[in-house]
Design a protein around this motif. Structure first.
Motif, PDB file in Angstrom:
ATOM      1  N   LEU A 129       0.842  -1.193   0.000  1.00 31.73           N
ATOM      2  CA  LEU A 129       0.000   0.000   0.000  1.00 31.73           C
ATOM      3  C   LEU A 129       0.881   1.249   0.000  1.00 31.73           C
ATOM      4  CD1 LEU A 129      -2.466  -1.282   2.707  1.00 31.73           C
ATOM      5  CD2 LEU A 129      -3.058  -0.904   0.327  1.00 31.73           C
ATOM      6  N   PRO A 130       1.532   1.528  -1.140  1.00 31.86           N
ATOM      7  CA  PRO A 130       2.508   2.624  -1.171  1.00 31.86           C
ATOM      8  C   PRO A 130       1.882   3.997  -0.902  1.00 31.86           C
ATOM      9  CG  PRO A 130       2.149   1.712  -3.357  1.00 31.86           C
ATOM     10  CD  PRO A 130       1.395   0.844  -2.429  1.00 31.86           C
ATOM     11  N   ASP A 131       0.562   4.110  -1.167  1.00 29.23           N
ATOM     12  CA  ASP A 131      -0.071   5.424  -0.964  1.00 29.23           C
ATOM     13  C   ASP A 131      -0.068   5.857   0.494  1.00 29.23           C
ATOM     14  OD1 ASP A 131      -0.609   5.040  -3.537  1.00 29.23           O
ATOM     15  OD2 ASP A 131      -2.768   4.656  -3.302  1.00 29.23           O
ATOM     16  N   THR A 132       0.021   4.856   1.387  1.00 26.02           N
ATOM     17  CA  THR A 132      -0.123   5.194   2.795  1.00 26.02           C
ATOM     18  C   THR A 132       1.194   5.669   3.413  1.00 26.02           C
ATOM     19  OG1 THR A 132       0.324   2.900   3.354  1.00 26.02           O
ATOM     20  CG2 THR A 132      -1.979   3.547   3.163  1.00 26.02           C
ATOM     21  N   PHE A 133       2.271   5.634   2.625  1.00 28.36           N
ATOM     22  CA  PHE A 133       3.578   5.944   3.200  1.00 28.36           C
ATOM     23  C   PHE A 133       3.663   7.399   3.645  1.00 28.36           C
ATOM     24  CE2 PHE A 133       8.082   7.142   2.925  1.00 28.36           C
ATOM     25  CZ  PHE A 133       8.590   6.212   3.804  1.00 28.36           C
ATOM     26  N   TRP A 134       4.242   7.612   4.815  1.00 30.47           N
ATOM     27  CA  TRP A 134       4.479   8.980   5.268  1.00 30.47           C
ATOM     28  C   TRP A 134       5.649   8.968   6.238  1.00 30.47           C
ATOM     29  CZ3 TRP A 134       2.277   5.975   8.808  1.00 30.47           C
ATOM     30  CH2 TRP A 134       2.297   6.363  10.154  1.00 30.47           C
ATOM     31  N   ILE A 135       6.321  10.118   6.354  1.00 29.92           N
ATOM     32  CA  ILE A 135       7.406  10.222   7.320  1.00 29.92           C
ATOM     33  C   ILE A 135       7.022  11.283   8.348  1.00 29.92           C
ATOM     34  CG2 ILE A 135       9.831  10.783   7.679  1.00 29.92           C
ATOM     35  CD1 ILE A 135      10.345   9.855   4.838  1.00 29.92           C
TER      36      ILE A 135
END
Lengths: 261, 266
Positions: A129-135
């Protein structure tokens, strides 16, 4: 000084021991998937009309909850019960450092071993689920780290207090099942605190539970949260349970007579 | 053949008598168990109410109907506490201490011994409250209870009990190779928590996993559909096939694993 040398020696040996059990620890890490399952159901629910959180925020919250849960795992009651029942606690008592630190370092060592496993699980999640990535911002990471450490300390002390019952009862660890219930339902593990009805939420906020999981998770996910209140509650509960545990330890030790005596 | 079955039942019965006698020494556990069942149930109902919010359905299930799923989950949980947990968590210890030798030497089917040696009364509160919850939900709905639904429902419940048992046994069998698999059953137990809610409430990706990989759908959702009289033929047959398949696999896998058992210290 001597104390810190002993502590370091304990930590080193426990870490070496934990490395032996990497596969086991990986399995334990997998068994902490509950927040991700709940993430699935919360995202799927049509909650637009009653939850102020967007799906993105919900995803971040539960992912953070997953991480916090991984690093605040406590199982001291089970090992303490085993050690008292089999009489292993007796030689530990002869050592010039109280057994508390032995269990404490073993937990810390396990959590250090967990870091790469949890990272791997997160990477797999983000690949799917790459859309959910965040830092998160550095400030949030640091604050959250501090709160995770405090939360672990408080949760460990709670379980340590109840472990002292092992001095009186042979099967005290069944109490652990009861301790787990408010933790699951009030800590924000299965539902974000924002969706709780106000009455339940205000009761929950008086217990230590939301600060053990929801508070660090909210910090990590970048939600707005009352930082001072959260840390203050963690410190207050930490002091309360520290006092109880010192008292219970002294009482229990006087009552304890090694197996067979 | 008939004599053999009667002897087996007699042996099992005396096993259970002794194990219950042992558990009776720890009566405090009964209190703990009741508090834990009440706590878990009210917690689950609370979370379910949060998931519903002002909506009237969750994944196509109404509030009363999802209580049936929760009831079935509670029954399965009690079954785990009473039979699966106390027996199958011991296999690991048997392998570790080498006492599995004694089990294998007895003139008694080893799988049966390992699965039904003890029975713990502490799962009973969960089983009873599960049934109460189902009955309550049916009564509130004032559904006409037809004998056909009860029959289908119990058949599906039986099938889900077999699936649950087989999954536990398959995982515990792994301890022949990896001595410390106590954790794998823990993984299973924590994933099965997903069965508290209807499978249709999960995203597609998880729904597929919960149907084909970890058959949570067959554990609670399908039996609940059967009780409500709305189970489709595909799922009905699927559940039976799944349970027979898993049960046979558990037997075959146990036999296969025993070939690799070399006893402790050898």
């Amino acid at each position: 000084m001597k104390f810190f040398r002993a502590l370091k020696a304990l930590l080193d040996s426990q870490y070496a021991l934990m490395l032996e059990y990497r596969v086991e620890i990986a399995l334990w890490a997998v068994s902490g998937l509950l927040p991700l399952i709940m993430l699935g159901i919360w995202v799927e629910v049509d909650s637009s009309n009653f939850v102020e959180l967007s799906n993105e925020q919900i995803t971040r919250y539960f992912l953070s909850a997953f991480v916090v849960r991984q690093f605040t795992a406590v199982w001291v009651m089970v090992s303490f019960e085993e050690d008292t029942l089999e009489g292993r606690i007796a030689p530990f008592l002869l050592q010039p450092i109280i057994p508390f630190w032995r269990y404490f370092t073993s937990h810390v060592a396990e959590q250090i071993t967990r870091i790469p496993i949890v990272l791997l699980m997160l990477i797999v999640f983000f690949i799917f689920l790459p859309d959910t990535f965040w830092i998160p911002s550095l400030l949030h990471i640091l604050l959250s780290l501090l709160s995770i450490i405090l939360a672990f300390w408080v949760r460990f002390l709670i379980h340590w207090c109840f472990s002292m019952l092992c001095f009186w009862n042979e099967r005290a660890s069944s109490i652990e099942r009861l301790l787990l219930i408010p933790y699951i339902f009030l800590s924000g593990l299965v539902a974000p605190l924002n969706v709780f009805p106000n009455s339940v939420k205000s009761i929950a906020m008086f217990t230590p539970y939301p600060y053990l999981l929801a508070f660090p998770a909210q910090l990590l996910s970048g939600e707005k949260v009352n930082i001072i209140n959260g840390f203050a509650m963690l410190i207050i509960w930490g002091i309360i349970f520290l006092c109880i545990s010192l008292f219970a330890w002294n009482k229990g030790l006087k009552h304890y007579s090694a197996m067979g005596a | 053949m008939k004599d053999k079955i009667i002897t087996t039942l007699k042996i099992l019965f005396s096993f259970w008598k002794t194990s219950i006698a042992i558990d009776m020494e720890y009566r405090l556990n009964f209190f703990v168990e009741i508090v834990s069942v009440i706590g878990n149930l009210s917690g689950s109902i609370f979370v379910l109410s949060l998931l519903f919010g002002p909506n009237t359905t969750l994944g196509g299930w109404s509030w009363n109907d999802s209580l049936i799923i929760l009831g079935l989950y509670t029954i399965l949980d009690g079954f785990t506490t009473s039979i699966l947990q106390p027996n199958l968590s011991r296999i690991v210890r048997h392998v570790q201490n080498g006492t599995l030798d004694f089990v294998l030497l007895k003139p008694f089917k080893s799988q049966l011994w390992l699965s039904l040696r003890v029975i713990s009364p502490w799962g009973i509160p969960a089983v009873i409250s599960g049934f109460i919850l189902i009955a309550y939900s049916l009564a509130v709905n004032s559904r006409m209870i037809q004998s056909e639904m009860i029959l289908l429902g119990s058949l599906m419940l039986l099938s889900s009990l077999i699936i649950l048992y087989s999954l536990w046994f398959l995982l515990s069998t792994l301890s022949i190779w990896f001595v410390k698999v106590w954790n794998t059953t823990e993984v299973l137990r924590s994933t099965l928590v997903a069965g508290r809610y209807p499978v249709s409430a999960y995203p597609n990706f998880l729904r597929i996993i919960f149907t084909f990989v970890l058959p949570i759908a067959f554990l609670t959702t399908v039996p609940a559909e059967a009780i409500l009289g709305g189970v489709s033929n595909v799922y009905f047959i699927g559940s039976l096939v799944f349970s027979i398949f898993l049960f046979t696999s558990s037997i075959l896998f146990w036999r296969f694993a025993l070939r690799y058992y070399t006893s402790a210290s050898s």
